[in-house]
Enzyme design. Structure first.
Site, PDB file in Angstrom:
ATOM      1  N   ASP A 265      45.747  -7.142  16.267  1.00  0.00           N
ATOM      2  CA  ASP A 265      45.410  -6.649  17.586  1.00  0.00           C
ATOM      3  C   ASP A 265      45.272  -7.909  18.446  1.00  0.00           C
ATOM      4  O   ASP A 265      45.292  -9.026  17.937  1.00  0.00           O
ATOM      5  CB  ASP A 265      44.115  -5.829  17.523  1.00  0.00           C
TER       6      ASP A 265
HETATM    7  C1  GLC Z   1      44.111  -3.890  22.790  1.00  0.00           C
HETATM    8  C2  GLC Z   1      44.094  -2.670  21.870  1.00  0.00           C
HETATM    9  C3  GLC Z   1      45.408  -2.384  21.215  1.00  0.00           C
HETATM   10  C4  GLC Z   1      46.524  -2.728  22.164  1.00  0.00           C
HETATM   11  C5  GLC Z   1      46.510  -4.236  22.347  1.00  0.00           C
HETATM   12  C6  GLC Z   1      47.565  -4.703  23.357  1.00  0.00           C
HETATM   13  O1  GLC Z   1      42.961  -4.654  22.615  1.00  0.00           O
HETATM   14  O2  GLC Z   1      43.067  -2.644  20.878  1.00  0.00           O
HETATM   15  O3  GLC Z   1      45.435  -0.990  20.855  1.00  0.00           O
HETATM   16  O4  GLC Z   1      47.778  -2.296  21.650  1.00  0.00           O
HETATM   17  O5  GLC Z   1      45.236  -4.724  22.740  1.00  0.00           O
HETATM   18  O6  GLC Z   1      47.227  -4.260  24.631  1.00  0.00           O
END
Ligand code: GLC
Length: 734
Positions: A265
């Site tokens: 993430d």
């Molecule tokens: C965020 C989310 C994830 C997302 C990523 C990119 O923190 O937890 O679901 O795809 O960052 O935006």
């Protein structure tokens, strides 16, 4: 005159010379097996080129290998639509003029349809738009289990039951990936709360991990063949999930044989050695100064960047670890941006709009309908009061990374005006919230008392009131990054409803949310619908259901407790939710959702799988093809069902399995089959469901494996987890 070379001789020379002069390198040759192409590309890449490929170069892209013509990988959120473009290196929108999208309903709504065929069409449409927008990975679906009604991201997920999530996630992923776009199932794993999400350590039993929290991810890998998996922010047993040896090397890549890319993430990597050794393949979004927000364009400081390179050069980490990451990244490229056969995608088509509407109208759940309050046929009332901010608020904005720039978002008010005519609708906002923000609730700019006074006046003078309330995508509502602080409706909605009910008793409520809410006014209202973040076609779908053009067929994908303490995560105190900021203990173990309510005899306000229709279904006989089964068999269940009401409609038959004498404690019932079907009024038919005996298994943590015990099992044929229509007993032979 020039002597003509005989055509046969010319063809011979051309034929022989062609392969010599236009010999494609193996890695670029689509006719060659992918694994050969991977070996060939890898053998030609330098150490620095390989290091560059396993971490971000911008907010949403990673470098390819320019020298070899291997393209960059571009990715975008999210699960409900293709997010707007961002500037290269931070969280500011780029404000392009070509990045609006079709906003599909939130995945909780998709789950509420209990319709896997719709899940496929949803994924296919989303993948088409992602492909057209040049994305190689779409960062969705999310399938974390709904454990507490407070979690800010439940709206992005598929509810409380691992079987429902497992069945719905597979066709969604298959639909996406048919476009040559990788789905990225997330957040692996145990991201069941937003509070303290960046570092909370989850302590959970092996049984609960395997029976509740892993199944949807396992189905995504083993049954859907997902090409990417995103690690969660939190820890499991003290180690960050995004580079956790047990979760990734042992379970995901070992047991499940995942051959795709494991990515972080955004900002969930925390250590070079762990990232290198524990199966992380692609690092995104790291806070490069390791402390707070990312310094700009310092991608070389990523854990899998210069630190990794230097450790390899010093012989502290093996280059083989890097090669394994690059293999997986190259395999994703050959499946996506280096696959010449993949389609070109489309966006904002009528088909996309139609699927958005279909999922929305099939996901709306009718919870209460006293004296046929619903449907409200056009012409039934002269003056319809529509009250509540959620009838007009743009709900595709906010909520965190699943935010969208919808090309259009038809609000419930717009849909109702379209359906009933402006002259028959009178609107009053009643309550107001601020604009979406991820760190605080902004002031609305309205005077709350005057909003209430106006709404009550409008209600007093109307024939019927439709109240549109619920939650929204603001801070500490249905929003990423934090959780709600109670189950209560915000912005004074309960008090407003009480005042409305004092002046008009003919009231129906439409809740728009991704979570359960408290309903102190439930007895006083005549009609209640649980609606969702329905996306672009919200108003059209809502009006079609309210007016009776479509009979509601949604079923609750989560239990609605009478009070928060009745929920499994909140029963065991703060240690069980939200934890102390360091650790959270899942004391509810395998008893989540209806498993908890039904095993501990705690009546929910509305049970999992519940949903009414404008028509009525009667269940007749139930039969199975045998009485005794072997473990490799499949139980074939036939149920006779009749539509005895006055409308066509769709019903979802559910099959819950209950083992008679398990050697370990089990929930009193577990969903192991469901089937949605459409019946015209007066129609009767036998509906068949198949339940593999293997699905009767539980995870035996004494042997660390799944077991099906020879025993008697009851198959409960139901229209919700609490409304069992028939039960049949079968035996599993030794
Ligand atoms: C965020 C989310 C994830 C997302 C990523 C990119 O923190 O937890 O679901 O795809 O960052 O935006």
């Amino acid at each position: 005159m020039k002597k003509k070379i005989p055509s046969l001789l010319f063809a011979l020379i051309w034929g022989v010379s062609l392969p010599v002069f236009s010999q494609l390198p193996v890695y670029l040759d689509d006719t060659k097996p992918v694994e050969e192409r991977i070996d060939d590309a890898l053998s030609q890449m330098t150490l620095e080129e390989k290091i560059a490929m396993c971490h971000a170069q911008s907010k949403f892209s990673t470098p390819g290998c320019p020298r070899l013509g291997i393209p960059e990988i571009w990715m975008s959120d999210g699960p409900h639509g293709v997010r707007m473009e961002f500037v290269w290196d931070d969280w500011r929108h780029a404000h392009w003029t070509n990045d609006s999208c079709t906003a599909y309903p939130a995945l909780t709504c998709l789950a509420a349809t209990f319709n896997p065929e719709l899940a496929y069409r949803y994924g296919k449409a989303l993948g088409e738009e992602a492909r057209y927008r040049g994305k190689d990975i779409i960062l969705g679906p999310g399938v974390n289990i709904y454990r507490t009604p407070l979690s800010g991201r439940n709206f992005e997920y598929m509810g409380e039951d691992p079987y429902l999530s497992s069945i719905m996630v597979v066709p969604y992923i298959q639909g996406v990936q048919e476009n040559g776009v990788a789905a990225c199932v997330k957040h692996f794993v145990l991201n069941n709360q937003e509070k303290y999400r960046n570092a909370i350590n989850v302590e959970v039993s092996d049984r609960a991990l395997n029976e509740i929290y892993l199944p949807a991810f396992r189905a995504a890998v083993e049954r859907a063949g997902v090409w990417a998996v995103m690690g969660s922010y939190n820890k499991y047993k003290g180690s960050y999930c995004s580079h956790n040896d047990t979760l990734i090397n042992k379970i995901l890549k070992g047991d499940w044989k995942f051959d795709g890319v494991m990515l972080t993430d955004w900002g969930s990597a925390h250590d070079t050695d762990e990232a290198a050794r524990n199966g992380l393949d692609l690092e995104m979004g790291t806070w490069t100064n390791g402390l707070t927000w990312g310094l700009s364009s310092t991608y070389d400081q990523y854990y899998l960047a210069r630190p990794f390179l230097e450790k390899i050069k010093r012989g502290e980490l093996s280059e083989t670890l890097l090669d394994e990451k690059i293999r997986r990244i190259l395999r994703l490229c050959f499946r996506t941006n280096m696959n010449r056969q993949r389609p070109y995608g489309r966006k904002l088509t009528e088909e996309h709009t139609a699927i958005a509407r279909k999922v929305a109208e099939e996901g709306i759940v009718l919870l209460k309908n006293e004296k046929e309050f619903f449907p409200i046929a056009p012409g039934r009332y002269k003056k319809i009061a529509v009250i509540g901010e959620n009838a007009v608020k743009k709900l595709t904005e906010g909520g965190g990374s699943s935010e969208l720039k919808a090309r259009r978002e038809i609000s419930p008010l717009q849909g109702l005006i379209e359906k009933y005519g402006e002259e028959n609708i009178v609107y009053s906002m009643g309550y107001a919230s601020g604009a979406p923000d991820y760190s605080r609730e902004l002031p609305s700019g309205f005077d709350a008392d005057s909003l209430v006074r106006c709404a009550v006046e409008v209600a007093k003078n109307a024939d019927v009131v439709l109240f549109f309330g619920g939650l929204n995508k603001n801070f500490r509502q249905d929003c990423e990054g934090d959780d709600r602080e109670s189950m209560d409706l915000p912005y004074g909605q309960n008090e407003l409803l009480d005042k409305i009910l004092q002046v008009n008793s003919n009231v129906g409520v439409v809740l728009i949310s991704g979570n359960a809410v408290s309903m102190p006014w439930l007895k006083a209202v005549k009609g209640l619908m649980q609606s969702w973040y329905l996306g672009s076609e919200a108003g059209v779908a809502t009006a079609r259901v309210i007016s009776g053009e479509v009979s509601p067929s949604g079923k609750l994908p989560f239990s609605i407790p009478c009070k928060l303490e009745d929920n499994s995560a909140h029963y065991f105190g703060l240690e069980s939710y939200p934890g102390d900021g360091e650790n959270v203990y899942y004391h509810d173990d395998i008893l989540v959702g209806y498993r908890w309510h039904d095993t501990r005899h705690i009546d929910p306000l509305f049970p999992f799988g519940y949903g009414l229709s404008y028509t009525r279904f009667e269940y007749g006989d139930t039969r199975t093809d045998k009485v005794a089964y072997d473990i490799c068999d499949t139980v074939r269940v036939e149920v006779e069902i009749a539509n005895v009401g006055r409308m066509d409609g769709a019903e979802t038959v559910q099959v819950y399995v209950s083992q008679k004498n398990p050697s370990l404690p089990r929930p009193v019932k577990e969903l192991k089959g469901f089937r949605k079907f459409f019946l015209r009024k007066g129609e009767k038919k036998w509906v068949t469901l198949e339940v593999p005996v293997q699905d009767f298994a539980f995870y035996d943590d004494r042997q660390s494996r799944w077991v099906v015990e020879p025993d008697s099992y009851q198959l409960q044929i139901a229209t919700s987890s609490r409304d069992i229509k028939q039960a049949v007993e079968v035996r599993v032979n030794p």
